[in-house]
Design a protein around this motif. Sequence first.
Motif, mmCIF file in Angstrom:
data_model
loop_
_atom_site.group_PDB
_atom_site.id
_atom_site.type_symbol
_atom_site.label_atom_id
_atom_site.label_comp_id
_atom_site.label_asym_id
_atom_site.label_seq_id
_atom_site.Cartn_x
_atom_site.Cartn_y
_atom_site.Cartn_z
ATOM 1 N N THR A 1 0.825 -1.214 0.000
ATOM 2 C CA THR A 1 0.000 0.000 0.000
ATOM 3 C C THR A 1 0.859 1.264 0.000
ATOM 4 O OG1 THR A 1 -1.571 -1.326 1.289
ATOM 5 C CG2 THR A 1 -2.074 0.989 1.048
ATOM 6 N N ALA A 2 2.042 1.186 0.626
ATOM 7 C CA ALA A 2 2.941 2.348 0.649
ATOM 8 C C ALA A 2 3.418 2.725 -0.749
ATOM 9 C CB ALA A 2 4.140 2.056 1.557
ATOM 10 N N HIS A 3 3.225 1.822 -1.731
ATOM 11 C CA HIS A 3 3.644 2.107 -3.101
ATOM 12 C C HIS A 3 2.564 2.823 -3.917
ATOM 13 C CE1 HIS A 3 6.712 -0.772 -1.846
ATOM 14 N NE2 HIS A 3 7.461 -0.309 -2.822
ATOM 15 N N ALA A 4 1.433 3.150 -3.289
ATOM 16 C CA ALA A 4 0.419 3.967 -3.988
ATOM 17 C C ALA A 4 1.064 5.292 -4.364
ATOM 18 C CB ALA A 4 -0.779 4.201 -3.062
ATOM 19 N N PRO A 5 0.836 5.778 -5.596
ATOM 20 C CA PRO A 5 1.494 7.026 -6.024
ATOM 21 C C PRO A 5 1.253 8.189 -5.051
ATOM 22 C CG PRO A 5 0.404 5.953 -7.877
ATOM 23 C CD PRO A 5 0.034 5.166 -6.666
ATOM 24 N N GLN A 6 0.071 8.247 -4.433
ATOM 25 C CA GLN A 6 -0.244 9.337 -3.498
ATOM 26 C C GLN A 6 0.700 9.348 -2.288
ATOM 27 O OE1 GLN A 6 -2.268 7.141 -4.902
ATOM 28 N NE2 GLN A 6 -4.376 7.870 -5.073
ATOM 29 N N ILE A 7 1.321 8.201 -1.994
ATOM 30 C CA ILE A 7 2.277 8.120 -0.880
ATOM 31 C C ILE A 7 3.697 8.070 -1.431
ATOM 32 C CG2 ILE A 7 3.080 6.671 1.043
ATOM 33 C CD1 ILE A 7 0.156 5.644 1.311
ATOM 34 N N TYR A 8 3.905 7.219 -2.438
ATOM 35 C CA TYR A 8 5.261 6.943 -2.925
ATOM 36 C C TYR A 8 5.892 8.180 -3.566
ATOM 37 C CZ TYR A 8 9.005 3.935 -4.699
ATOM 38 O OH TYR A 8 10.219 3.343 -4.934
ATOM 39 N N GLU A 9 5.108 8.904 -4.366
ATOM 40 C CA GLU A 9 5.690 10.046 -5.094
ATOM 41 C C GLU A 9 6.138 11.178 -4.173
ATOM 42 O OE1 GLU A 9 3.111 10.866 -8.434
ATOM 43 O OE2 GLU A 9 3.525 8.878 -9.300
ATOM 44 N N PRO A 10 5.304 11.619 -3.210
ATOM 45 C CA PRO A 10 5.826 12.638 -2.282
ATOM 46 C C PRO A 10 7.009 12.120 -1.457
ATOM 47 C CG PRO A 10 3.520 12.078 -1.767
ATOM 48 C CD PRO A 10 3.857 11.386 -3.036
ATOM 49 N N MET A 11 7.026 10.822 -1.151
ATOM 50 C CA MET A 11 8.167 10.282 -0.409
ATOM 51 C C MET A 11 9.447 10.422 -1.224
ATOM 52 S SD MET A 11 8.920 6.359 0.733
ATOM 53 C CE MET A 11 9.398 5.976 -0.963
ATOM 54 N N VAL A 12 9.364 10.065 -2.516
ATOM 55 C CA VAL A 12 10.544 10.166 -3.388
ATOM 56 C C VAL A 12 10.989 11.625 -3.509
ATOM 57 C CG1 VAL A 12 11.338 9.884 -5.781
ATOM 58 C CG2 VAL A 12 10.069 8.033 -4.656
ATOM 59 N N ALA A 13 10.018 12.539 -3.604
ATOM 60 C CA ALA A 13 10.359 13.968 -3.699
ATOM 61 C C ALA A 13 11.077 14.437 -2.434
ATOM 62 C CB ALA A 13 9.090 14.778 -3.944
ATOM 63 N N LEU A 14 10.567 14.010 -1.282
ATOM 64 C CA LEU A 14 11.208 14.369 -0.005
ATOM 65 C C LEU A 14 12.628 13.819 0.065
ATOM 66 C CD1 LEU A 14 8.333 13.818 2.579
ATOM 67 C CD2 LEU A 14 9.702 15.899 2.344
ATOM 68 N N LEU A 15 12.800 12.584 -0.383
ATOM 69 C CA LEU A 15 14.128 11.950 -0.315
ATOM 70 C C LEU A 15 15.138 12.718 -1.176
ATOM 71 C CD1 LEU A 15 13.143 8.191 -0.314
ATOM 72 C CD2 LEU A 15 14.309 9.449 1.506
ATOM 73 N N ALA A 16 14.674 13.226 -2.315
ATOM 74 C CA ALA A 16 15.576 13.997 -3.185
ATOM 75 C C ALA A 16 16.035 15.261 -2.450
ATOM 76 C CB ALA A 16 14.868 14.350 -4.487
ATOM 77 N N ILE A 17 15.087 15.912 -1.770
ATOM 78 C CA ILE A 17 15.419 17.131 -1.011
ATOM 79 C C ILE A 17 16.393 16.808 0.123
ATOM 80 C CG2 ILE A 17 14.440 18.889 0.544
ATOM 81 C CD1 ILE A 17 11.802 18.592 -1.135
ATOM 82 N N MET A 18 16.178 15.643 0.768
ATOM 83 C CA MET A 18 16.991 15.267 1.918
ATOM 84 C C MET A 18 18.366 14.718 1.505
ATOM 85 S SD MET A 18 13.827 13.412 3.919
ATOM 86 C CE MET A 18 14.125 13.361 5.675
ATOM 87 N N GLY A 19 18.581 14.551 0.207
ATOM 88 C CA GLY A 19 19.900 14.114 -0.254
ATOM 89 C C GLY A 19 20.131 12.611 -0.176
#
Lengths: 250, 250
Positions: free
Chosen positions: A84-102
């Motif tokens: 369920t964590a792979h739903a785009p509504q969760i996964y995509e903002p997570m990936v965006a946050l990870l990019a910001i966090m380096g």
Amino acid sequence: MIGIVGGIGPMAGVDLYKQIVENTIAATDQEHLPVLLASLPNEITDRTSFLLGLTDKNPASALARVVMLLNNAGCTHVGIACNTAHAPQIYEPMVALLAIMGSRVELVHMIEEVIRQITLHPAQPQRIGILSTIGTYKTRIYQNRLEAEGLTPEVLDLPLHEALPQRAIYEIKAANTHIPQQPVDLVNEAILHLKNQGADAIVLGCTELGMIEERLDLQGLATFNPNLILARTLIERTFPHKLKHVLERG
Amino acid sequence: MIGIVGGIGPMAGVDLYKQIVENTIAATDQEHLPVLLASLPNEITDRTSFLLGLTDKNPASALARVVMLLNNAGCTHVGIACNTAHAPQIYEPMVALLAIMGSRVELVHMIEEVIRQITLHPAQPQRIGILSTIGTYKTRIYQNRLEAEGLTPEVLDLPLHEALPQRAIYEIKAANTHIPQQPVDLVNEAILHLKNQGADAIVLGCTELGMIEERLDLQGLATFNPNLILARTLIERTFPHKLKHVLERG
């Protein structure tokens, strides 16, 4: 080093770790792979509750923090032991946050790997039955990806999906390690319905369902266990020479 | 946050984690405790090989590095899922290294906690049978601590210890998740010998043995499973209100 985002639920993270151990060629302790399992369930909102709008708190930020913990501890490849964590509504903002966090880790995407295994399966299944949480069901994570590959997803009607797999999953979560017979019966009933609808394969599309795979009556259908597939992909990407030959059932 | 030094062997770390999940009062994912399991088996020399002088490389330095990884990731309390690693020849240099490295974690000492549970047991066992690796056996980890409490350790003669528990433990390590019947039979034979020698309790003094506890014929003897005891102590020291009432068998 392999990182596992566990805790969602706790036994699903353990199951992914066990699948890694079981799929590694090793006869002594020292021959096993370096794995870090981070289980911080207290911080991660229920994924289905968020997807259904029952809470505003997106688990994405807590998930990103766990991935960063693994990144900072030296993990190179990370898997998340929750469909369920792979739903785009969760996964995509997570990936965006990870990019910001380096973050520098390579995330292995469970759903993409399951789809890949379905398309590679020698029986060439066409109508793929999906068992999952209501969150995974309603956000059409599997349905959309299967249709993009020209395959037909088979799902239960919503009331039946709520009464069978959704109920079984939360009973398994509540039971932890000693899982009673009732959720097994509920999932068996769901499998029969999907087979009668024409499904020629089954995706155990929630990590809790993989944990009862050996107790299920799979009606001879090709079966895909996302935790097993994720475990094997994580080994393949990090230590390919340590990957055992296929263990998949079905 | 609870930290687990796993990987020695891999399934023993998983077993400790499972015991934590099983002994936590929780009905949803979010009610479970934060746990980090670090499994770096490739770096840690076999503990028994070191204690027997078969290698000069003390696993203490690799163990200290794993504890520091857990410390740096935010763990406050750490347990090591291996009895043999608690031999003073390994444990003491590890603790000295951790002091130099600036570790702030509280290490929970598995053997001390087992001894405490033995002295608190309502049946007041006096002759304590010990099943373990040859490393734990020869360094008298349990024997010395039991004698210090005025209790009598019961061990097998060395040839029998090698043929039964030592052999069974390494068969379990090689088997990983699907443990065959042979090591179970070997351990059952060892338990019978210890009972005939007068033991009124059994310590499953190697984490691999705890993994087959439910399949053993324990002859009605009070039984102490160090992984279970360590799991319960870790919960008690971090989130005492989450500790389930006693689950111990025997």
